[in-house]
Design a protein around this motif. Structure first.
Motif, short mmCIF file in Angstrom:
data_model
loop_
_atom_site.label_atom_id
_atom_site.label_comp_id
_atom_site.label_asym_id
_atom_site.label_seq_id
_atom_site.Cartn_x
_atom_site.Cartn_y
_atom_site.Cartn_z
N PRO A 1 13.19 -14.21 109.89
CA PRO A 1 12.00 -14.97 109.46
C PRO A 1 12.34 -16.28 108.76
O PRO A 1 11.49 -17.18 108.74
CB PRO A 1 11.29 -14.02 108.51
CG PRO A 1 12.19 -12.86 108.29
CD PRO A 1 13.27 -12.89 109.31
N ASP A 2 13.54 -16.43 108.21
CA ASP A 2 13.81 -17.67 107.48
C ASP A 2 14.77 -18.61 108.22
O ASP A 2 15.25 -19.58 107.64
CB ASP A 2 14.29 -17.40 106.06
CG ASP A 2 15.51 -16.51 106.02
OD1 ASP A 2 15.95 -16.07 107.12
OD2 ASP A 2 16.02 -16.25 104.92
N LEU A 3 15.00 -18.36 109.50
CA LEU A 3 15.75 -19.36 110.28
C LEU A 3 14.76 -20.40 110.80
O LEU A 3 13.65 -20.04 111.21
CB LEU A 3 16.48 -18.72 111.45
CG LEU A 3 17.74 -17.92 111.13
CD1 LEU A 3 18.45 -17.52 112.43
CD2 LEU A 3 18.70 -18.69 110.23
N PRO A 4 15.14 -21.68 110.81
CA PRO A 4 14.21 -22.72 111.26
C PRO A 4 13.65 -22.45 112.66
O PRO A 4 14.38 -22.08 113.57
CB PRO A 4 15.08 -23.98 111.25
CG PRO A 4 16.11 -23.71 110.22
CD PRO A 4 16.39 -22.24 110.32
N SER A 5 12.35 -22.65 112.80
CA SER A 5 11.64 -22.27 114.02
C SER A 5 12.15 -23.01 115.25
O SER A 5 12.07 -22.48 116.35
CB SER A 5 10.16 -22.57 113.84
OG SER A 5 10.00 -23.95 113.52
#
Ligand SMILES: Cc1cc2nc3c(=O)[nH]c(=O)nc-3n(C[C@H](O)[C@H](O)[C@H](O)COP(=O)(O)OP(=O)(O)OC[C@H]3O[C@@H](n4cnc5c(N)ncnc54)[C@H](O)[C@@H]3O)c2cc1C
Ligand code: FES
Lengths: 380, 370
Positions: B311-315
């Motif tokens: 969830p916290d890796l850049p989209s």
């Protein structure tokens, strides 16, 4: 785009002035504030500055920025950056430093740099002069990679390495390497007013062509009879020691001294002046904290943001937090300005300067000179 | 023990403990690899998206100033709708997940960001990042299963109230941001006594303050500024908000409620390993296939599976992660739920309609794909 931006800026400026004059009261700044306040109803949840900053980064007063306008090489490994500060810059006193934030590989890094320009500089620009640390991250980037046009982030000037007003009659500057930068600003400021008090500059650098501002310093000494320059080229003559001070500047006891340079030199100077019972006459600016060896680390939790990281016992909590993506307030990064203080929620920390372990719940700690001593919780 | 448990376990029954551990290790490694490679081009990407979004918003709002002219109304409303979608999906949602915190830029940071939505960022971060992403698709824990109002899984016991859910869901779509804002105050938990009414009311106060400014901006300030275009501007803003709401409702429902998305029981959480956690995220999410524009407009939630794993890796990196996750799924015989927007949306609505009625008996998960 930049040209258009400048034109827009002038137009906006003119408009605000017209409104202020029409109103006939209140300063232009107050009108601008009111306008921006009213505008927030249109830009919520953002601020007008968030849009202004996209047109011209220097217009945003939410985040103080500057534009690098020139990079001038000084020596093989040092350069001066001419920076035009944006809206919100409040000026500085000679001898002060500013924090500079620069995005390297997409990540913002902050370091402190003495302003090498005097406030008397007429064009509103400021300069910093950086010596590339071969093993460092930010300084080589500033010296070798930054090009004119780069936007840097700024924080207000701070620091007490300044001359009192009026300056003492007799001065001694004891500098080495890039430690000349704050003193250069001071000397340039004095020269700008054309009145140089009785001053001695004892400056060390490896060789003649490695003296930052060498030509200018020699010219200043030639111009002002009251300024005496003693240049020490350490590669040939060896390091300058306090024992030699008496010979170079016999009346050093009667002078107020400003010293800036490597930690070893400053430690020696502090000891020397303390022994003479003159500690209050010595003003020191350090670029690096002197740190002790650390102990064991531990898991660090940042309670407000939810971040965490495993830290060793030598890395400052400031760096630990930054690497974990936590927004860490910071300043000098060496334990003098207290911009980085945060509340300790649990655990104990080690003061990297003294090696002392301490910490009670709720205590404010300086994250830049404290490392984890076991598991730690910080209110950030 | 719950009689349903063996069925739930069966989706992964063919995996050995070693397999599960290896899945965890591979995904951790993938994560580390992406994290290490984050750099200037990623930073440039988010800065560009933000600049485009703000440019579109300014253009849309300017056009609406003269929206008394129908072409200006149409163009202005379209620009504003796209800007609002980008702001919520690709920017807001992802910034609030901390995807860009690594840049250490206080202006693009999960702890300082506020978005163009009725719900205050703080409240949403708790209900979404903490509750939903931790307890993804655990019945009774993940409040996002049906948003405490819909029956989207046969495992949820039926109640006559669900007969209204097709209508209710359509209305929710149009007013999604308001649904989320009320939902984030967790009133039903106060009702059940799981938290105090004072707390719930304080949160509602927060919503009112935030939402109040939003309402004044879209329905008072800009229409007034438009003078003779007052009414068309107001309608344009309302239309842009509604379009954004329907779109985000559609995308988000496609992420967890089409056929084949698994739900789990609470005992799954007992001693759940890293590998098991990953597998739960994998099986509980569904992707949408499409081109780069679709991915951008969905805030890359078209890569819901990758988003739930990391969830916290850049989209902007999900697209490159996706084939590798898919390959891993193939190797381990795990379902990778993906389909076109049309197919997934149809599937969601089929479920919403079917589950308005009692039943069906939950089937063993292995049969579902047939
Ligand atoms: C008040 C003040 C004023 C200053 N003014 C100036 C000035 O005018 N000009 C100037 O050039 N500098 C000035 N400095 C110093 C400047 O702020 C930087 O510290 C300096 O440029 C080095 O930064 P860097 O990022 O290049 O090095 P960093 O990356 O911070 O590294 C610094 C040193 O630490 C070592 N190091 C880094 N990481 C580790 C690690 N994990 N383990 C062990 N060692 C490590 C590196 O080898 C390097 O030698 C000033 C500092 C202060 C506090
Ligand atoms: S940053 Fe200045 S004291 Fe820590």
């Amino acid at each position: 785009m930049r040209k258009g931006g400048a034109r827009l800026a002038r137009a906006a400026e003119a408009l605000t002035r017209a409104v202020a004059e029409a109103a006939g009261s209140g300063s232009r700044l107050a009108v601008r504030r009111h306008l921006l306040d009213a505008m927030t109803w249109l830009t919520t949840p953002l601020l007008p500055d968030d849009y202004l900053g996209l047109i011209n980064p220097l217009w945003s007063s939410r985040e103080l920025r500057g534009r690098v306008e020139a990079v001038q090489p000084e020596t093989a490994d040092a350069a001066t950056l001419v920076i035009r500060p944006g809206r919100g810059w409040e000026g500085h006193r000679a001898g002060q430093y500013a924090r500079i934030g620069i995005d390297i590989h997409g990540v913002r890094h902050w370091r402190s740099y003495s302003l090498s320009s005097p406030p008397e500089r007429a064009d509103g620009r400021v300069t910093i002069t950086v010596k590339a640390d071969p093993h460092g991250l930010v300084s080589p980037y500033l010296v070798r990679r930054v090009t004119p046009g780069t936007i840097v982030h700024l924080a207000a000037a701070q620091g007490e390495f300044t001359l009192p007003e009026p300056p003492p009659d007799r001065l001694l500057f004891l500098t080495a390497g890039s430690g000349i930068t704050p003193v250069a600003a001071t000397l340039r400021g004095l020269a700008a007013h054309g009145r140089m008090p009785d001053a001695v500059l004892v400056h060390s650098a490896p060789a003649s062509d490695e003296v930052i501002f060498g030509t200018e310093l020699r010219a200043l000494a030639a111009r002002f009879a009251s300024l005496r320059l003693y240049e020490r080229h350490t590669r040939i003559d060896g390091r300058f020691t306090m024992a030699q001070l008496r010979r170079v500047c016999p009346d050093w006891r009667r002078r107020h001294t400003w010293a800036c340079g490597p930690a070893g030199m400053l430690d020696d100077a502090e000891r020397h002046w303390r022994r003479a019972g003159l500690a209050d006459r010595l003003h020191v600016e350090r670029f690096r904290p002197t740190v002790t060896v650390g102990g064991i680390g531990g898991r660090v939790r940042f309670t407000a943001s939810g971040g965490w990281a495993d830290a060793d016992g030598v890395t400052p909590l400031l760096v630990v937090g930054e690497n974990a993506g936590v927004l860490m307030p910071s300043g000098c990064r060496m334990g003098i300005c207290y911009s980085c203080v945060a509340r300790l929620r649990a655990g104990r920390v080690r003061d990297l300067r003294t090696g002392r372990e301490y910490g009670d719940e709720g205590q404010l700690i300086q994250t830049c000179v404290s490392a984890a001593a076991g598991p730690v919780e910080i209110d950030l | 023990m719950d009689a349903r448990v063996p069925e739930r376990v069966s989706v992964t029954a063919h995996l050995s403990e070693v397999d599960i551990k290896e899945i965890g290790r591979e995904l951790d490694q993938l994560r580390d690899e992406i994290t290490a490679s984050l750099g200037e081009s990623d930073a440039r990407y988010i800065h560009r998206v933000i600049a485009v979004q703000r440019g579109l918003e300014a253009t849309g709002r300017t056009l609406l100033m003269v929206s008394i002219l129908p072409p200006a109304w149409l163009a202005g409303t379209a620009c504003l709708a796209v800007a609002k979608i980008l702001e919520n999906m690709e920017i807001g949602h992802n910034v609030l997940h901390g995807q860009w915190d690594w840049m250490r830029d206080p202006e693009i940071h999960s702890t300082t960001w506020e978005w163009d939505s009725a719900t205050p960022a703080d409240m949403w971060k708790r209900s979404h990042n903490v509750v939903h992403h931790t307890y993804t698709n655990i019945l009774g824990k993940d409040r996002d299963i049906g948003y405490a109002a819909l029956r989207v899984s046969p495992e949820q016991p039926w109640h006559p109230i669900y007969l209204t859910q097709p209508l209710y869901n359509a209305i929710l779509a149009a007013f999604f941001e308001w649904g989320i804002a009320i939902y984030d105050a967790e009133l039903e938990r106060a009702w059940r006594g799981e938290k105090s009414w004072t707390e719930a009311l304080t949160q509602l106060g927060g919503v009112a303050r935030k939402a109040g400014r939003q309402v004044i901006k879209d329905y008072v300030a800009f229409p007034l500024l438009a003078g003779p275009s007052f009414l068309p501007t107001l309608l344009g803003n309302a239309a842009a908000n509604a379009a954004r709401n329907v779109w985000s409702h559609t995308v988000i429902f496609c992420g967890h409620f089409p056929d084949g998305a698994e739900v789990f029981t609470e005992d799954r959480l007992n001693g759940e390993t890293r590998g098991e956690w990953y597998i739960r995220q994998l099986l509980g999410s569904a992707n949408i296939t499409g081109g780069p524009l679709l991915h951008l407009m969905t805030g890359n939630l078209s890569h819901q599976i990758e988003h739930h794993l990391f969830p916290d890796l850049p989209s902007n990196r999900y697209a490159e992660i996706a084939p590798r996750v898919r390959e891993l799924c193939q190797r381990y015989g795990l379902r990778y739920n993906t389909g076109s927007l049309l197919r997934q949306t149809a599937s969601v609505w089929k479920n919403v309609l079917r589950l308005a009625l009692p039943g069906p008996k939950p089937r063993p998960a292995d049969d579902r794909s047939s």
